[in-house]
Scaffold this motif. Structure first.
Motif, PDB file in Angstrom:
ATOM      1  N   LYS A  92      11.052 -87.538  48.811  1.00  0.00           N
ATOM      2  CA  LYS A  92      10.680 -88.019  50.159  1.00  0.00           C
ATOM      3  C   LYS A  92       9.451 -88.906  50.026  1.00  0.00           C
ATOM      4  CE  LYS A  92      10.223 -85.209  53.576  1.00  0.00           C
ATOM      5  NZ  LYS A  92      10.460 -83.803  53.674  1.00  0.00           N
ATOM      6  N   ASP A 131       6.878 -91.827  52.455  1.00  0.00           N
ATOM      7  CA  ASP A 131       6.570 -92.315  53.792  1.00  0.00           C
ATOM      8  C   ASP A 131       6.335 -93.801  53.752  1.00  0.00           C
ATOM      9  OD1 ASP A 131       4.701 -89.352  54.381  1.00  0.00           O
ATOM     10  OD2 ASP A 131       6.609 -89.924  55.290  1.00  0.00           O
ATOM     11  N   GLY A 156       2.632 -90.694  50.508  1.00  0.00           N
ATOM     12  CA  GLY A 156       3.410 -89.512  50.185  1.00  0.00           C
ATOM     13  C   GLY A 156       3.513 -89.292  48.697  1.00  0.00           C
ATOM     14  N   SER A 181       6.512 -93.256  58.252  1.00  0.00           N
ATOM     15  CA  SER A 181       7.838 -92.795  58.644  1.00  0.00           C
ATOM     16  C   SER A 181       8.559 -92.288  57.400  1.00  0.00           C
ATOM     17  CB  SER A 181       8.576 -93.984  59.266  1.00  0.00           C
ATOM     18  OG  SER A 181       9.681 -93.559  59.983  1.00  0.00           O
ATOM     19  N   PRO A 182       9.241 -91.089  57.483  1.00  0.00           N
ATOM     20  CA  PRO A 182       9.822 -90.519  56.257  1.00  0.00           C
ATOM     21  C   PRO A 182      11.098 -91.231  55.819  1.00  0.00           C
ATOM     22  CG  PRO A 182      10.295 -89.113  58.144  1.00  0.00           C
ATOM     23  CD  PRO A 182       9.453 -90.226  58.661  1.00  0.00           C
ATOM     24  N   TYR A 183      11.180 -91.471  54.499  1.00  0.00           N
ATOM     25  CA  TYR A 183      12.374 -92.058  53.904  1.00  0.00           C
ATOM     26  C   TYR A 183      12.767 -91.230  52.697  1.00  0.00           C
ATOM     27  CZ  TYR A 183      12.334 -96.439  56.569  1.00  0.00           C
ATOM     28  OH  TYR A 183      12.402 -97.371  57.565  1.00  0.00           O
TER      29      TYR A 183
END
Lengths: 112, 901
Positions: free
Chosen positions: B248, B250, B185, B254-256
């Protein structure tokens, strides 16, 4: 025969210088030395030069101050005068001296 | 108040002395003129007036002197004058000065460099708030070795929750575990090290974030996907973007959201290199009863100010008792015992003996350097004996002379110390990268004020001590004898010679101890390199890769890649066999609990761990691991066939002693877990799992294709096996050539896949030997330096004694001695020194053997070969050192020499 020559302790020389300045006002080194000799009636002989380290000591403590001036003979000389602190110290030192000499007198008196 | 004014006045007048001198002169002149004027008035003649005035005044010079003493700071000015004199004397003999300063610079520099390591690792407190109250909390599990020997002890996920409930002796407690994520990301995807932590860990450590905030307990319970970045990651991967909060990212697709950045130098877990932290967010599976035996987590806590570690342990024991009480019947025989250790202590425990040994070794070198310097100064003092005698005769006090020799020595030592600090800075900057990987807290090693002050103190102490030697010479000067003596140079008296000889004997003894230690360590290193590794590393190339989820989202894709890779590699010319493994020998660091059918643990039922790895292809053939019994894996061992496992000899001997392991069964996990049974189909030789000088470790191998079935769930479809592997290629060609071919093959299958750690197997093994190699190299370097210095010492003593005995030699030769006799005479004096030194050194080596024992491998501290070789080396060197002066003495022309005297 002759005058009693005695060594003068450092502390007492300081007191003599202060007293002289108090009485005579601002004075140069030679004048102070001669005055002390005269007042003691020449009973004390100090090498006049020893006055200068004493004057420096007093000046370092801030009891007297010095400034260059002109003497009566138009010769440039350093004049010393009492400071406010010095004036106060005369009392303290006089008291000190009287206490010491009284104690000494008691110790040395016959039958003590 | 008076004294303060006086002091200020004195200080001020130091800077105006010339002006003040002129003033005084004028004042005194005025005084004399006044006195003369008065005398003239009284009627004396001009001549008499002047004489009387001067006499009345007193000694002008003495008054001036007394005035100056009163005015300035006499002792300071006298010290300044002495320093100037000493510097001038040093400058007149540059050879001596440079040798002396360099010797001390090397000694002090080396000691300071080692001290900076000791300071950074052992002495400096950890960079957390009030670090002395930080402790670890973990379990010792019956039947295993957790919680011992530097291991803080692990806990299970349910225990992280239950232990956090202890509020009596702990201010706060937190749990954490290391994880690895694929970070994407923001540019190129990267595999990074990270940690899952309960939010309480941040309050335990007491460090506030630099930007933003840390995650809250609510976020942890609600499994919010937030992350806190480390300072280094923020600087490098996010370009120190001030608006980074809210970005943001990943993690494993999975997005964090980034919520905070920690300050520089915040590092937790220690030495793990974590780039970011996420909430622990236990999954349901992790807290399920089946997970009661997964000791995968660590805990750190802060003790209350009034609590002790014993109290904390008792509190934890109460919680553990409840946990054991709640165990299902399958686990009823497992006993757990919580242990509490200070965090700093447990981190450095293993490194402490090594650092102590290093420090001792370097102090030894410094001692020898100081002894050399003392000898040099003594020689100088002896040659200035005549001057000293004159000064003593003129009334100099012993104190003054002693003060001056110590001052000269201090100038040398302080210059040496300053230069030494510079050398240490260079050494630290260069050497930091070569420190062994298992040394903890290396980030804290730096040249700081502590080290600099240490170096200067060392310089002062050595200066004073070394200065005492020539001072001693000055004390013993017999004024009469020295002045009467016709010799132009001073000659050494018996006492001087004895002192110098004693110094050299001490040097030899110390150097011998260090040389012995080096020899033992070198032997240990040689032993380690001849250990049977259990495989053959020659002609094997290795590489590592990690298939990221982005490109390889399914097991099928991963398997396809692996199969393609094996196929194409085996088709390369010269390749003999290819395999893939999850961990290379000597680099393994994982342990898995298992249950062996028919094995009863004598330590009581509990956790039995063993090293393990998964293999694909012809791993064993590629590594040439000998087969003891049974067979290797074949392609037929796949997900649909019988579950098989291969064990090593140690495993078989330990768990099925004196039985044939073929056909025996074992499964992963504790008995209660009921994972599917795997049948043993082969027994291989013991492969070194960790370092070559560790003992044998039980290990088992599984075919990667059967892993899914081996674990028997609960694993979701998202868990993929075989995505992170090491390639092992054996070929007839030299492995360096193969590296490029392997890279080309990987590129041909997936051009984007980075191939890391491409090296030969021999390089891998060498890396695992690096810590022992480091120790050996350092101690041997110190040993070499010590021996060189000692040889220099012997040479200078013999040379000097020969030079001062020229007359005696000349007379001997004139009276009929042959040159050979002279040579023998001098050589024997050198050997005598060496003999006494060697004897003392051996005694010292015996005493020091206990320090060395933990570092030796298959070598006794009293190894006769090493001791014999060291003794012979010392004698040979003493001989060599005495040879040059001996031959010089023998080649003297007696008539010439006598005439010169």
């Amino acid at each position: 025969m002759g005058e009693q020559k005695s060594d003068v302790l450092q502390g007492t020389l300081d007191l003599m210088v202060l007293k002289t300045l108090e009485t005579m006002g601002p004075l140069h080194g030679y004048g102070i030395a001669r005055r002390i000799e005269q007042v003691s009636g020449n009973a004390l002989t100090l090498s006049q030069g020893t006055i200068y380290p004493a004057l420096l000591r007093l000046e370092q403590r801030g009891w007297i101050r010095s400034e260059w001036g002109t003497s009566e003979m138009n010769r440039r000389a350093k004049f010393y005068s009492l400071t406010r602190i010095g004036r106060k110290k005369i009392e303290d030192e006089t008291e000190n001296w009287e206490r010491v000499s009284a104690t000494m007198a008691r110790i040395l008196a016959p039958g003590s | 108040m008076d004294w303060m004014r006086t002091l200020l006045g004195r200080i001020r007048s130091v800077f105006r002395s010339r002006r003040l001198d002129a003033d005084l002169d004028e004042e005194l002149k005025a005084h004399i003129e006044f006195a003369i004027a008065e005398n003239l008035e009284q009627g004396m003649s001009a001549e008499e007036a002047r004489t009387s005035a001067l006499r009345g005044f007193g000694g002008v010079t003495q008054i001036r002197e007394a005035y100056r003493v009163q005015r300035g700071m006499p002792w300071l000015q006298m010290a300044a004058r002495n320093i100037r004199i000493a510097i001038r004397q040093l400058r007149s003999s540059p050879g001596f000065a440079i040798t002396a300063i360099l010797t001390l610079a090397l000694g002090i520099g080396a000691t300071s460099a080692v001290f900076s390591i000791v300071d950074g690792v052992l002495l400096r407190p950890l960079r957390f708030a009030n670090p002395s109250r930080l402790v670890t909390l973990g379990d010792q599990v019956s039947g295993g070795h957790m919680g011992e020997n530097g291991d803080p002890g692990w806990v299970t996920a349910p225990e992280v929750v239950s232990y956090q409930g202890i509020t009596r002796s702990f201010e706060s407690l937190g749990g954490y575990t290391n994880v690895s994520y694929e970070l994407s990301g923001i540019g190129q995807p990267f595999q990074i090290a990270a940690a899952r932590m309960t939010p309480s860990v941040f309050s335990v450590l007491g460090v506030a974030p630099l930007m933003g905030r840390v995650f809250t307990p609510e976020e942890d319970t609600k499994k919010a996907q937030v992350a806190v970045l480390s300072y280094a990651t923020w600087k490098t991967r996010f370009n120190a973007n001030p608006q980074v909060i809210g970005t943001k990212i990943d993690l494993n697709q999975s997005p964090y959201i980034v919520v905070g950045v920690m300050p520089r130098n915040f590092e937790f877990p220690i030495d793990a290199g974590c780039e970011l932290w996420v909430p622990m967010s236990f999954s349901a599976g992790e807290l399920a009863p089946e997970a009661e035996t997964n000791w995968d987590f660590l805990m750190v806590g802060r003790l209350k100010p009034s609590s002790t570690m014993a109290q904390a342990q008792d509190d934890a024991q109460r919680v553990a008792a409840q946990t054991m009480h709640d165990y299902p019947p399958d686990l009823s025989t497992v006993r757990i015992r919580p242990v509490v250790y200070p965090l700093h202590e447990i981190t450095v425990m293993q490194a402490r003996p090594l650092l102590q040994m290093l420090f001792l070794a370097v102090v030894v070198v410094l001692l020898i350097a100081c002894v050399n310097l003392a000898g040099l100064l003594l020689v100088r003092a002896i040659s200035r004996q005549r001057e000293t005698a004159v000064r003593l005769a003129l009334g100099a006090s012993i104190c003054t002379l002693l003060g001056q020799t110590i001052l000269e020595s201090l100038i040398i030592s302080v210059s040496g110390g300053v230069l030494g600090i510079g050398l240490a800075a260079v050494a630290i900057a260069i050497g930091k990268d070569y420190l062994p990987a298992n040394l903890p807290l290396t980030s804290q090693i730096a040249l700081n004020w502590t080290v600099a002050v240490f170096a200067l103190l060392l310089a002062l102490v050595t200066g004073v001590l070394c200065g005492l030697a020539p001072g001693f010479a000055a004390l013993r000067t017999n004024v009469n004898a020295s002045l009467k003596n016709g010799v132009r140079r001073g000659s050494a008296s018996g006492a001087h010679v004895r002192l110098r000889s004693a110094l050299v004997v001490a040097e030899i003894a110390i150097a011998l101890i260090l040389l012995c230690a080096s020899g033992l360590l070198m032997r240990s290193y040689l032993n380690m390199s001849h250990v049977d590794l259990g495989f053959q590393p020659d002609r094997v190339t290795t590489a590592a890769y990690a298939l990221l989820q982005k490109g390889y989202p399914t097991q099928a894709r991963v398997d396809a890649f692996n199969n393609q890779l094996l196929l194409r590699l085996s088709q390369l010319p010269g390749v003999q066999s290819v395999g893939l493994t999850s961990s290379l020998p000597t680099m393994n660091d994982c342990c898995m609990a298992f249950t062996a059918d028919g094995f009863v643990n004598p330590r009581g039922p509990g956790w039995t761990p063993a090293a393990y790895s998964q293999v694909i292809g012809d791993f064993f053939t590629a590594m040439r691991v000998p087969l003891v019994r049974g067979r290797y894996f074949t392609d037929d061992d796949n997900a649909n066939s019988q579950l098989v496992v291969i064990v090593n000899h140690e495993f078989a001997e330990h768990y099925w002693p004196n039985q044939n392991p073929i056909g025996k069964r074992m499964h992963i996990g504790p008995p209660k877990r009921r994972a599917p049974w795997m049948t043993v189909v082969g027994e291989v030789a013991d492969v070194k799992v960790y370092v070559p000088d560790a003992g044998a470790t039980a290990e088992f191998y599984q075919p990667a294709a059967q892993l899914d079935k081996d674990y028997g769930g609960p694993f979701s479809a998202n868990d993929i096996f075989g995505s992170s592997e090491h390639v092992v290629v054996r070929s007839a060609l030299p492995p360096e050539q193969m590296e490029n071919s392997v890279r080309a093959v990987v590129r041909s299958i997936d051009p984007q896949l980075p191939l890391t750690q491409v090296q030969t197997m021999e390089q891998v093994v060498s890396q695992s030997e690096a810590p022992r190699r480091f120790n050996t190299i350092i101690v041997s370097s110190f040993g070499l330096a010590a021996v060189l210095l000692a040889v220099l010492g012997i040479y200078s003593v013999i040379a000097f004694s020969v030079a001062s005995r020229i007359e005696e030699m000349a007379i001997r030769m004139a009276l009929g001695s042959r040159r050979a006799d002279i040579v023998r005479l001098i050589l024997s004096s050198g050997l005598k020194l060496a003999a006494v030194g060697a004897f003392l050194g051996l005694a010292g080596a015996t005493a020091a053997s206990s320090v060395l024992r933990p570092f030796l491998f298959h070598v006794s501290p009293f190894d006769p070969l090493v001791i014999a070789l060291t003794g012979m080396a010392v004698f040979a060197l003493a001989l060599a050192a005495s040879a040059l002066p001996a031959f010089r003495a023998a080649s003297v022309d007696p008539m010439q020499a006598l005439r010169e005297q």
